[in-house]
Design a protein around this motif. Structure first.
Motif, short mmCIF file in Angstrom:
data_model
loop_
_atom_site.label_atom_id
_atom_site.label_comp_id
_atom_site.label_asym_id
_atom_site.label_seq_id
_atom_site.Cartn_x
_atom_site.Cartn_y
_atom_site.Cartn_z
N ILE A 1 -3.70 -8.35 -7.82
CA ILE A 1 -2.72 -8.96 -8.71
C ILE A 1 -1.88 -7.85 -9.35
O ILE A 1 -2.43 -6.89 -9.91
N PHE A 2 -0.55 -8.02 -9.29
CA PHE A 2 0.36 -7.03 -9.84
C PHE A 2 1.36 -7.71 -10.79
O PHE A 2 2.29 -8.37 -10.33
N PRO A 3 1.19 -7.57 -12.10
CA PRO A 3 2.21 -8.05 -13.04
C PRO A 3 3.44 -7.13 -12.95
O PRO A 3 3.30 -5.90 -13.08
N ILE A 4 4.61 -7.71 -12.71
CA ILE A 4 5.81 -6.89 -12.53
C ILE A 4 7.01 -7.54 -13.21
O ILE A 4 7.00 -8.74 -13.54
N SER A 5 8.03 -6.74 -13.38
CA SER A 5 9.35 -7.25 -13.71
C SER A 5 10.32 -6.63 -12.72
O SER A 5 10.61 -5.42 -12.81
N ALA A 6 10.78 -7.41 -11.77
CA ALA A 6 11.72 -6.89 -10.78
C ALA A 6 13.02 -6.48 -11.45
O ALA A 6 13.73 -5.60 -10.97
N LYS A 7 13.32 -7.10 -12.59
CA LYS A 7 14.57 -6.81 -13.31
C LYS A 7 14.52 -5.46 -14.00
O LYS A 7 15.45 -4.66 -13.90
N THR A 8 13.43 -5.17 -14.71
CA THR A 8 13.33 -3.92 -15.47
C THR A 8 12.63 -2.81 -14.68
O THR A 8 12.73 -1.64 -15.03
N GLY A 9 11.90 -3.18 -13.64
CA GLY A 9 11.16 -2.20 -12.85
C GLY A 9 9.72 -2.00 -13.30
O GLY A 9 8.95 -1.29 -12.63
N GLU A 10 9.33 -2.64 -14.40
CA GLU A 10 7.96 -2.49 -14.90
C GLU A 10 6.95 -2.99 -13.86
O GLU A 10 7.08 -4.09 -13.34
N GLY A 11 5.96 -2.18 -13.58
CA GLY A 11 4.90 -2.56 -12.64
C GLY A 11 5.26 -2.42 -11.18
O GLY A 11 4.39 -2.55 -10.31
N MET A 12 6.51 -2.14 -10.86
CA MET A 12 6.93 -2.07 -9.46
C MET A 12 6.29 -0.89 -8.73
O MET A 12 6.04 -0.94 -7.52
N GLY A 13 6.02 0.20 -9.47
CA GLY A 13 5.41 1.37 -8.85
C GLY A 13 4.04 1.07 -8.30
O GLY A 13 3.70 1.47 -7.16
N GLU A 14 3.22 0.34 -9.05
CA GLU A 14 1.87 -0.02 -8.59
C GLU A 14 1.94 -0.89 -7.35
O GLU A 14 1.18 -0.72 -6.40
N TRP A 15 2.88 -1.84 -7.36
CA TRP A 15 3.04 -2.74 -6.22
C TRP A 15 3.49 -1.99 -4.97
O TRP A 15 2.90 -2.15 -3.90
N THR A 16 4.51 -1.17 -5.08
CA THR A 16 5.03 -0.49 -3.90
C THR A 16 4.06 0.57 -3.37
O THR A 16 4.00 0.80 -2.16
N GLU A 17 3.30 1.19 -4.25
CA GLU A 17 2.28 2.14 -3.79
C GLU A 17 1.20 1.41 -3.00
O GLU A 17 0.72 1.91 -1.98
N TRP A 18 0.82 0.23 -3.46
CA TRP A 18 -0.17 -0.59 -2.75
C TRP A 18 0.35 -0.96 -1.36
O TRP A 18 -0.37 -0.82 -0.36
N LEU A 19 1.60 -1.41 -1.30
CA LEU A 19 2.18 -1.82 -0.03
C LEU A 19 2.29 -0.65 0.94
O LEU A 19 1.96 -0.78 2.12
N SER A 20 2.72 0.49 0.44
CA SER A 20 2.83 1.68 1.27
C SER A 20 1.47 2.08 1.83
O SER A 20 1.34 2.44 3.01
N ARG A 21 0.45 1.98 1.00
CA ARG A 21 -0.90 2.32 1.43
C ARG A 21 -1.41 1.36 2.49
O ARG A 21 -2.04 1.77 3.48
N GLN A 22 -1.13 0.07 2.32
CA GLN A 22 -1.56 -0.92 3.32
C GLN A 22 -0.90 -0.68 4.66
O GLN A 22 -1.54 -0.78 5.71
N ALA A 23 0.39 -0.34 4.63
CA ALA A 23 1.12 -0.08 5.87
C ALA A 23 0.56 1.15 6.58
O ALA A 23 0.42 1.17 7.81
N ALA A 24 0.23 2.19 5.81
CA ALA A 24 -0.32 3.41 6.39
C ALA A 24 -1.70 3.16 7.00
O ALA A 24 -2.01 3.65 8.09
N GLU A 25 -2.53 2.40 6.30
CA GLU A 25 -3.86 2.10 6.79
C GLU A 25 -3.81 1.25 8.05
O GLU A 25 -4.65 1.39 8.94
N TRP A 26 -2.84 0.36 8.12
CA TRP A 26 -2.68 -0.50 9.30
C TRP A 26 -2.42 0.35 10.55
O TRP A 26 -2.97 0.10 11.63
N LYS A 27 -1.61 1.40 10.40
CA LYS A 27 -1.30 2.25 11.53
C LYS A 27 -2.52 3.04 11.99
O LYS A 27 -2.63 3.40 13.16
#
Length: 223
Positions: free
Chosen positions: A195-221
């Motif tokens: 679960i990632f609480p975010i504000s796409a408008k202000t950018g709050e929490g987006m770092g945690e979300w994008t780091e998670w996604l980047s990690r998932q993509a790397a692990e998939w490869k």
């Protein structure tokens, strides 16, 4: 009186789609492409969240986006401005995408130069959850104005998602939204969901979300 034959159409359709979805995932694995299925209701901030996600990851991942809508190309034009490869998919009135439709979208997008493919599914909390698109992971967005009771009302959507983004936390003071309660409801449906609480408008929490996604993509490869 003759017996009436009963054919379970829905079950047959799902079984066929599941086979196509598995075949698509295998093909994506061979090509090293991570496919993310992004779902939500209309107005949750899906396109804005996607724009912020692309901005955060475009220097490390080659990103392609499929925008699925019943009609219009508004979202595709917005995403194209980020520089990401983009294709608009019209569903012809259907409220979801299935594996074959996703495959056609990927063919149109072209994934030879894509590391991360994102499907922005049709906006609703029912139909998209029923069909396996062939994605590696499913993520959904729940916005604060929608209320914290949605995991109780739309269980399947939360059950099939690997992660839930709780968007528009910048307006929490103006809505009767209980963050701790919604997390409890989400984990009631899916104990493994991140679960990632975010504000796409202000950018709050987006770092945690994008780091998670980047990690998932790397692990998939690497699997």
């Amino acid at each position: 009186m003759k017996d009436v034959r009963i054919i379970e159409i829905k079950e047959s359709v799902f079984a066929d789609n599941d086979r196509q979805a598995e075949a698509l995932r295998s093909s994506l694995k061979e090509k090293g492409v991570f496919l993310l299925n992004l779902m939500s209701s209309p107005g949750s901030g899906k396109t804005t969240t996607l724009t912020g996600t692309i901005a955060a990851l475009k220097d490390s991942l080659r990103i392609g986006v499929m925008e699925a809508d019943i009609d219009s190309d508004v979202d595709a034009k917005t995403i194209a401005e980020t520089g990401a490869k983009t294709v608009q998919l019209h569903t012809g009135g259907m409220c979801h995408l299935d594996a074959e439709m996703t495959r056609q979208g990927l063919d149109a997008l072209g994934i030879d130069d894509v590391d991360l493919a994102i499907l922005e599914n049709v906006g609703n909390l029912v139909c998209p959850a029923e069909f396996d698109t062939g994605a590696v992971m499913n993520v959904m967005i729940l916005s604060v104005p929608e209320g914290h009771d949605k995991p109780l009302k739309y269980p399947l959507m939360f059950e099939v998602c690997d992660a839930v983004l709780i968007n528009k936390i910048d307006v929490l003071p103006y809505f009767d939204f209980d963050m701790e309660l919604v997390k409890e409801y989400i984990h009631m449906r899916n104990p493994k969901a991140d679960i990632f609480p975010i504000s796409a408008k202000t950018g709050e929490g987006m770092g945690e979300w994008t780091e998670w996604l980047s990690r998932q993509a790397a692990e998939w490869k690497c699997k």
